[in-house]
Design an enzyme around this catalytic site. Structure first.
Site, short mmCIF file in Angstrom:
data_model
loop_
_atom_site.label_atom_id
_atom_site.label_comp_id
_atom_site.label_asym_id
_atom_site.label_seq_id
_atom_site.Cartn_x
_atom_site.Cartn_y
_atom_site.Cartn_z
N ARG A 103 0.88 -1.30 -0.07
CA ARG A 103 0.04 0.04 -0.15
C ARG A 103 0.95 1.29 0.11
O ARG A 103 0.52 2.39 -0.35
CB ARG A 103 -0.94 -0.17 1.17
CG ARG A 103 -2.17 -0.82 1.01
CD ARG A 103 -3.44 -0.90 1.95
NE ARG A 103 -2.69 -1.71 3.33
CZ ARG A 103 -3.40 -2.08 3.94
NH1 ARG A 103 -4.78 -1.55 4.27
NH2 ARG A 103 -2.99 -2.63 4.94
N LYS A 141 2.53 -19.65 4.93
CA LYS A 141 2.23 -19.83 6.33
C LYS A 141 1.54 -18.79 6.89
O LYS A 141 2.19 -17.83 7.00
CB LYS A 141 3.00 -20.97 6.73
CG LYS A 141 4.08 -20.03 7.46
CD LYS A 141 4.73 -20.93 8.70
CE LYS A 141 5.50 -20.12 9.56
NZ LYS A 141 6.21 -20.76 10.81
N ASP A 166 6.15 -23.99 2.46
CA ASP A 166 6.54 -24.51 3.87
C ASP A 166 8.03 -24.47 3.67
O ASP A 166 8.58 -25.22 3.36
CB ASP A 166 6.07 -25.85 4.32
CG ASP A 166 6.44 -25.97 5.76
OD1 ASP A 166 7.71 -25.75 6.15
OD2 ASP A 166 5.54 -26.88 6.60
N HIS A 167 8.72 -23.46 4.40
CA HIS A 167 10.19 -23.43 3.87
C HIS A 167 10.95 -24.35 4.57
O HIS A 167 12.13 -24.52 3.90
CB HIS A 167 10.83 -21.73 4.30
CG HIS A 167 10.80 -21.53 5.97
ND1 HIS A 167 9.76 -21.04 6.51
CD2 HIS A 167 11.62 -22.12 6.78
CE1 HIS A 167 10.42 -21.21 7.81
NE2 HIS A 167 11.46 -21.68 7.87
N LYS A 197 14.58 -26.95 2.67
CA LYS A 197 15.79 -27.28 3.18
C LYS A 197 16.52 -28.87 2.54
O LYS A 197 15.74 -29.64 2.63
CB LYS A 197 15.92 -27.69 4.71
CG LYS A 197 15.42 -26.36 5.37
CD LYS A 197 15.33 -26.47 6.95
CE LYS A 197 14.95 -25.39 7.58
NZ LYS A 197 15.97 -23.99 7.39
N GLU A 230 14.53 -23.67 19.30
CA GLU A 230 15.20 -22.53 18.88
C GLU A 230 15.89 -21.92 20.11
O GLU A 230 15.20 -22.20 21.35
CB GLU A 230 14.04 -21.38 18.52
CG GLU A 230 13.24 -22.00 17.12
CD GLU A 230 12.19 -21.11 16.51
OE1 GLU A 230 12.43 -19.84 15.78
OE2 GLU A 230 11.09 -21.35 17.41
N ASP A 246 2.31 -22.21 15.06
CA ASP A 246 3.66 -21.61 14.19
C ASP A 246 4.38 -22.61 13.90
O ASP A 246 5.30 -22.48 12.78
CB ASP A 246 4.29 -20.72 15.33
CG ASP A 246 5.40 -19.86 14.50
OD1 ASP A 246 5.18 -19.32 13.45
OD2 ASP A 246 6.45 -19.85 15.14
N HIS A 272 5.80 -27.27 10.04
CA HIS A 272 7.27 -27.55 9.79
C HIS A 272 7.57 -28.89 10.29
O HIS A 272 7.89 -29.95 9.69
CB HIS A 272 8.26 -26.51 10.39
CG HIS A 272 8.21 -25.19 10.05
ND1 HIS A 272 7.96 -25.00 8.65
CD2 HIS A 272 8.34 -24.02 10.68
CE1 HIS A 272 7.64 -23.74 8.42
NE2 HIS A 272 8.03 -22.99 9.91
N LYS A 323 10.71 -22.36 21.99
CA LYS A 323 11.65 -21.13 22.06
C LYS A 323 12.44 -21.08 23.31
O LYS A 323 12.03 -21.70 24.15
CB LYS A 323 10.84 -19.97 21.88
CG LYS A 323 10.01 -19.77 20.59
CD LYS A 323 9.57 -18.43 20.27
CE LYS A 323 9.19 -18.41 19.03
NZ LYS A 323 10.00 -18.31 17.73
#
Lengths: 507, 429
Positions: A62, A165, A194-195, A199, A233, A252, A257, A357
């Site tokens: 935008r 996603k 889905d990254h 991989k 993570e 998430d 994943h 996390k």
């Protein structure tokens, strides 16, 4: 992976398929993902000479930027990647354009159509268009509809849509979204990204399984006693509190994943290496998967939330103290659960899945633990015999290791475990591409192998529906267990495995 | 997968009527009817199949003539090598076999189905138009043109099959040359066109020149024909920036990949800067594949060619200079094979010796899985670090190699081949 001198004999050996003349249109071009992942990935493809000379990138958002402002902002955000390759960037950015577009405004779509025709003339992109929806998930459906209404998805061979996603918030919203996007175009035009599937190491699970004869015969309930899938993570929620508060670790990470890793690990052998054959097998195995206790999901799922931690010198805030997070938040930052797959290959084999996390290490891995030898002939040097394990390291230190027992040197016949190791770094010595490099190239090539199909997405959401309903209806039955930052999650998670006489692997 | 035949009997038309007929056939393209012509590519094939034609004519092989490299054809050709007293190391489908058979009596006739057999690996790519030029043994035969539309069988899971058509031009050399006029309108400008010269490169240079005009993309096999002519054609095409793909180069991929793999571990890479000797053993006396591999290595490692010479044993020696000034000796040696590959001049062994100043010397030996490489394994390497790998033999039918090229969609010459072929030509000249 560490940087090493390139193998001169390796240069140019990869025979990548060539992307047809193409215009990639990114909606949400002023957002984070565009300058952090998408434009760097496209620039990487350009430097690898995998983009055709007839290529254009059109950023849409935008904000009223000009073409030049868009180029400059991307260059600034990419820093050294651009300044170290100034000449290449100048060539690449000559094909970058910007058009202010609000997907909700039909007149903007008309303007966009004209701009695309102009770009076709200017860059000879031949009306081949890939639309990338890097916008808020709530606009996925309306965005697709707007593109379809403007006639931009009319040609199924020349236009496609990539959707980021999360695809839906639960089974019913994913179903509804699938209906909307499928009404806008054919399934072959829809690329749900889905990254993790981009991989190398995730793709390598398929090669390891299906290109070697030694694994597939033992890749089943007769030889494997349990499977652990971990995505850990070290970072906290960082600047994503707004999104994370509405999603949590389950939505998430797990639904997409980790479930994709599970599907690739557990799927049956496809009849051939063909997008539909592979995606059908993944969908089938997800349809056969279930929570270990669907009636009382609290018996097979643990939720956690990181609390403060770290040292006096470098204290770490707890999740509820993070900026933008509700101080009474019950959003999970950690999930561990036990699943079963009801098919001939996996019946009775528990799959333990965890993600969190602020754990001590950043890593993703799949660990297959094999059944113990039926008779223990030898004393184990460590006290008890260790089961064989195959560890597939997705990141970092990409590779695989196999643990097995050998004779401990010296008199007597005592066994001890050793590791046989394969490391991408040592064997190939070259960093693998970012997931987005592979996935963007595949989307522009029209190859959907590494993208999730509608039935896969729905099966993945259906798998976790009992949990999502429980969290929605009676969250106290699935309480949040606090855990200290930089520890391996709540004690309840260890107890989940302890009930089966197992331990999480401590990498 | 077995080849698919066209689903209808081809229609014989006067050559001048073919373009109009096809235009009419596809003129009513209606995507909604599912009858749309594929918007993919056109493939023009020079399909002489001389050995097959001669084997059938002399009664050594039963028909029909298909142009496909089937097992019965290869077996009959191997038997013919013995019967006509050619050396056992003669590749069975080489021109030498066809030439020797041409001198024998026989007049067996067979149906000629060249162009109507579409290999499954090619048909699955849904070519819009396959045009086959099928030269006959009878050089005076008049031109026949056959046309058929075909739809590949739909893939598993259904879906609309996009259809294509098959055009066959059959006749003697002169008749074919006269018939070339109808080709241009048959190759739509909005579709990429490939020309696959599936024969010796020096057998009809005038036709090759006319067929392979730009922007058509040429596919050749540099293992077929006079080696110097093959390399010169490659180099000239590259120099003129006209797309060319070489099946002989494609068959080298397992050698390139295996050699690169040896040096993937970072601790071995330094050895590449200290190579002093490169030996290649090739099947028979066609050195082009060996030259291409040697030139690829030289180009990748930045070697400069000092000079080359032909040896008495039909081998080739050359001296290169590394970037640090040290000389590298290269030798390509022909080795006779009892059961030669159908592709002349396949590499059977490679030895690369590296002598770093501060590390033990390293000897890399790559050996084709089809045979041993005792010659390369012999001779004073006991003190070196020895790395041996077996290179898989490419057993794919030639149609699968072509399909791989077409599928890749590469509309330019492979940059590695573009860098390699001119140097390989220099090594031979």
């Amino acid at each position: 992976m560490s940087a090493t001198i390139t193998n001169p004999l390796r240069v140019g050996l990869r025979q990548e398929r060539v992307i047809a003349p193409q215009c990639l249109i990114i909606f949400g071009a002023s957002g984070d993902l565009t300058h952090r992942k998408l434009v760097p990935a496209l620039f990487e493809l350009f430097q690898q000479r995998r983009l055709p000379s007839e290529f254009a990138l059109l950023g849409c958002a935008r904000r009223p930027w000009s073409d030049e402002e868009f180029r400059q902002k991307m260059a600034e955000a990419m820093g050294a990647k651009v300044s170290d390759n100034r000449m290449a960037w100048d060539q690449f950015s000559a094909g970058m354009f910007y058009e202010p577009v609000d997907l909700q405004q039909p007149e903007d779509l008309v303007k966009l159509g004209h701009r695309l025709q102009e770009i076709d003339r200017l860059r000879a992109t031949r009306s081949n268009r890939t639309f990338y929806l890097s916008v808020s998930p709530k606009f996925y459906g309306s965005g697709c509809r707007a593109l379809a209404d403007a006639g931009l998805l009319k040609d199924p061979d020349r236009s496609r849509v990539v959707i980021e996603k999360p695809f839906g918030r639960d089974y019913s919203s994913a179903q509804a979204l699938n209906k909307v996007v499928q009404a806008c175009g054919q399934e072959k035009q829809i690329f749900r990204i889905d990254h993790y599937l981009g991989k190398e190491t995730v793709q390598n699970i398929m090669v390891l399984r299906f290109a070697n004869t030694i694994f597939e015969p033992i890749w089943n309930r007769n030889y494997i006693s349990s499977v652990q899938i971990t995505a850990a993570e070290t970072v906290g929620v960082e600047e994503r509190a707004g999104y994370y508060e509405t999603s949590g670790a389950l939505r998430d990470m797990v639904q997409n994943h980790l479930t994709q890793m599970l599907a690739i690990t557990a799927m049956e052998t496809p009849g051939r290496f063909d997008p539909e054959a592979i995606r059908s097998e993944k969908a089938k195995v997800l349809q056969a998967a279930r929570l270990a206790d669907e009636q009382e999901p609290w018996n097979c799922c643990i939720r956690g939330q990181y609390g403060p931690g770290g040292s006096q010198a470098a204290p770490l805030a707890g999740y509820r103290q993070e900026p933008g997070v509700d101080p009474n938040s019950t959003t999970e930052t950690y999930v561990a659960m036990k699943l079963f797959i009801d098919n001939w290959r996996w019946q009775g084999v528990p799959f333990y899945v965890r993600t969190g996390k602020r754990l001590p290490k950043r890593l993703s891995e799949v660990v297959l633990t094999f059944r113990e030898a039926p008779v223990h002939l030898f004393d184990a040097a460590g006290g008890s015999p260790t089961a064989n394990q195959l560890i597939l390291r997705i990141q970092p230190d990409e590779g695989a290791e196999f643990r097995f027992d050998v004779k401990s040197p010296g008199s007597g016949m005592r066994s001890r475990p050793v590791e046989m190791e394969f490391s991408y770094d040592e064997s190939f010595g070259e960093p693998s591409d970012e997931g987005y490099v592979r996935l963007l190239a595949d989307a522009m090539l029209g190859d959907p192998t590494l993208f999730t199909r509608s039935d896969e997405v729905e099966a993945a959401w259906r798998l976790y529906t009992p949990l999502l309903e429980l969290i929605e209806d009676s969250p106290w039955q699935l309480p949040i267990h606090p855990y200290e930052s930089r520890t391996w999650g709540p004690a309840a998670s260890d107890a989940l495995l302890a009930r089966d006489g197992l331990l999480w692997r401590r990498p | 997968m077995s080849p698919q035949l066209t689903l209808q009997t081809p229609l014989e038309l006067p050559p001048s009527d073919v373009p109009a007929y096809l235009e009419q056939l596809w003129g009513q393209d209606q995507p909604s009817t599912g009858n749309a012509g594929a918007h993919t590519f056109c493939l023009l094939i020079w399909q002489p199949a001389w050995t097959e034609q001669q084997l059938i004519r002399t009664g050594r092989l039963s028909g029909p003539i298909t142009g496909v490299q089937r097992q019965e054809l290869i077996a009959a050709a191997r038997e013919a090598v013995i019967e006509v007293d050619l050396p056992l190391s003669t590749p069975p489908l080489s021109a030498a076999v066809a030439d020797a058979l041409a001198g024998l009596a026989g007049d067996t006739k067979a149906e000629d189905l060249r162009g109507q057999h579409v290999d499954a690996s090619v048909s699955s790519l849904r070519p819009r138009r396959l045009i086959t030029l099928a030269p006959t043994l009878d050089a005076t035969q008049e031109l026949e043109t056959l046309v058929a539309a075909y739809c590949p069988l739909p893939e598993e899971g259904g879906g609309t099959a996009a259809c294509g058509d098959v055009v066959v031009l059959r006749g003697g050399h002169d008749a074919l040359r006269r018939g070339l006029g109808i080709l241009q309108p048959l190759l739509p400008e909005d579709l990429p066109s490939w020309v696959w010269w599936n024969g010796n490169l020096d057998e009809a240079p005038d036709l090759l020149r006319q067929l392979a005009i730009g922007p058509r993309r040429l596919i050749i096999d540099s293992a077929l024909g006079d080696p110097l002519a093959c390399l010169d054609l490659l180099a000239a095409r590259i120099d003129a920036r006209l797309a060319v793909n070489d099946l002989n180069w494609l068959r080298l991929r397992s050698w390139r990949e295996t050699l690169a793999m040896v040096f993937d571990p970072p601790h071995r890479r330094d050895a590449l800067s200290h190579v002093v000797q490169l030996d290649l053993d090739v099947e028979g006396e066609h050195p082009v594949q060996g030259l291409l591999l040697a030139a690829w290595i030289a180009d990748r490692l930045g070697w400069h060619l000092n000079g080359s010479q032909r040896n008495e044993d039909h081998g080739i020696s050359a001296e290169f200079q590394r970037p640090d000034g040290v000389a590298v000796q290269m030798r390509i040696a022909p080795v006779p094979m009892g059961a030669p590959s159908i592709h002349p001049g396949q590499i059977v062994g490679l030895r690369l010796i590296s002598k770093p100043e501060s590390a033990p010397a390293m000897c890399v030996i790559l050996c084709a899985e089809s045979g041993g490489c005792m010659r390369l394994e012999a001779g004073g390497m006991a003190s070196m670090e020895l790395l041996e790998e077996v290179v898989p033999v490419q057993n794919q039918p030639v149609e699968a190699d072509v399909a791989r090229l077409l599928e890749g969609g590469h509309d330019t010459t492979n940059p590695l081949l573009a860098a390699t072929a001119p140097l390989a030509a220099k090594l031979l000249s």
